[in-house]
Design a protein around this motif. Sequence first.
Motif, short mmCIF file in Angstrom:
data_model
loop_
_atom_site.label_atom_id
_atom_site.label_comp_id
_atom_site.label_asym_id
_atom_site.label_seq_id
_atom_site.Cartn_x
_atom_site.Cartn_y
_atom_site.Cartn_z
N GLY A 71 -5.20 36.64 -5.65
CA GLY A 71 -6.18 36.51 -4.71
C GLY A 71 -7.22 37.30 -4.54
O GLY A 71 -8.35 36.78 -3.95
N GLU A 72 -7.33 38.40 -5.42
CA GLU A 72 -8.50 39.38 -5.78
C GLU A 72 -9.58 39.05 -6.87
O GLU A 72 -10.17 39.92 -7.05
CB GLU A 72 -8.27 40.62 -5.27
CG GLU A 72 -7.70 40.79 -3.90
CD GLU A 72 -7.14 42.36 -3.62
OE1 GLU A 72 -7.32 43.17 -4.56
OE2 GLU A 72 -6.30 42.50 -2.55
N ILE A 73 -8.84 38.42 -7.73
CA ILE A 73 -9.47 38.08 -9.09
C ILE A 73 -10.23 36.72 -8.93
O ILE A 73 -9.59 35.64 -8.87
CB ILE A 73 -8.58 38.14 -10.33
CG1 ILE A 73 -7.85 39.64 -10.00
CG2 ILE A 73 -9.23 37.85 -11.56
CD1 ILE A 73 -6.72 39.89 -11.47
N THR A 74 -11.40 36.74 -9.27
CA THR A 74 -12.22 35.42 -9.22
C THR A 74 -12.60 35.22 -10.72
O THR A 74 -12.55 35.81 -11.70
CB THR A 74 -13.56 35.69 -8.40
OG1 THR A 74 -14.50 36.43 -9.21
CG2 THR A 74 -13.44 35.90 -6.97
N LEU A 75 -12.84 33.96 -10.95
CA LEU A 75 -13.36 33.50 -12.16
C LEU A 75 -14.74 34.29 -12.51
O LEU A 75 -15.07 34.46 -13.68
CB LEU A 75 -13.48 32.03 -12.24
CG LEU A 75 -12.42 31.09 -11.95
CD1 LEU A 75 -12.85 29.72 -12.16
CD2 LEU A 75 -11.41 31.44 -12.95
N LEU A 121 -18.08 30.29 -9.36
CA LEU A 121 -17.07 30.97 -10.06
C LEU A 121 -16.50 32.31 -9.11
O LEU A 121 -15.38 32.53 -9.16
CB LEU A 121 -17.66 31.59 -11.34
CG LEU A 121 -17.97 30.50 -12.30
CD1 LEU A 121 -18.64 31.05 -13.47
CD2 LEU A 121 -16.68 29.86 -12.80
N GLY A 122 -17.41 32.64 -7.94
CA GLY A 122 -17.08 33.97 -7.39
C GLY A 122 -16.25 33.32 -6.15
O GLY A 122 -15.54 33.97 -5.57
N GLY A 123 -16.43 31.98 -6.13
CA GLY A 123 -15.58 31.62 -4.87
C GLY A 123 -14.18 30.90 -5.43
O GLY A 123 -13.59 30.35 -4.31
#
Length: 144
Positions: A71-75, A121-123
């Motif tokens: 849940g803490e790793i974004t694309l 990507l950050g979302g």
Amino acid sequence: MHISAKADYATRALLELACEPSRPLTCEAIASAQQIPFRFLKSVVGELRKAGLVRSQRGCEGGYWLGRPAGEITLLDVAHAVDGELITLRGESLAALGYPGPAAGLPAVWRQVEAGAAAVLGGVTLASLLPAAAAARLDRKGAA
């Protein structure tokens, strides 16, 4: 915009790891499950490890785990880890790009495209991409 094979393979590998948070996975297992060339995946996983997105353990009980909760790793994290700049123009960063005359406004458009891609990507986290059963396992373990 071009999505690199490295970013695609890296994300797919991380999703495999996110589905199995309780045990390490080998590069061989990940490559087989995702139909990724093993030698290429090995170098991609090395970059993910340097970025702190995966951790590793050597030995017969070894393999790879996520370096942070899914849940803490974004694309966006993944793209930056394996590709560096999100969008480049002829291999150069958009930050200092400038054109003369009537094309002077164009660099601002390219930077807006980059900002929009970064926002998308950050979302998106790895956890948000997992199938429902895998996400439920993460929730039970408190890893998401």
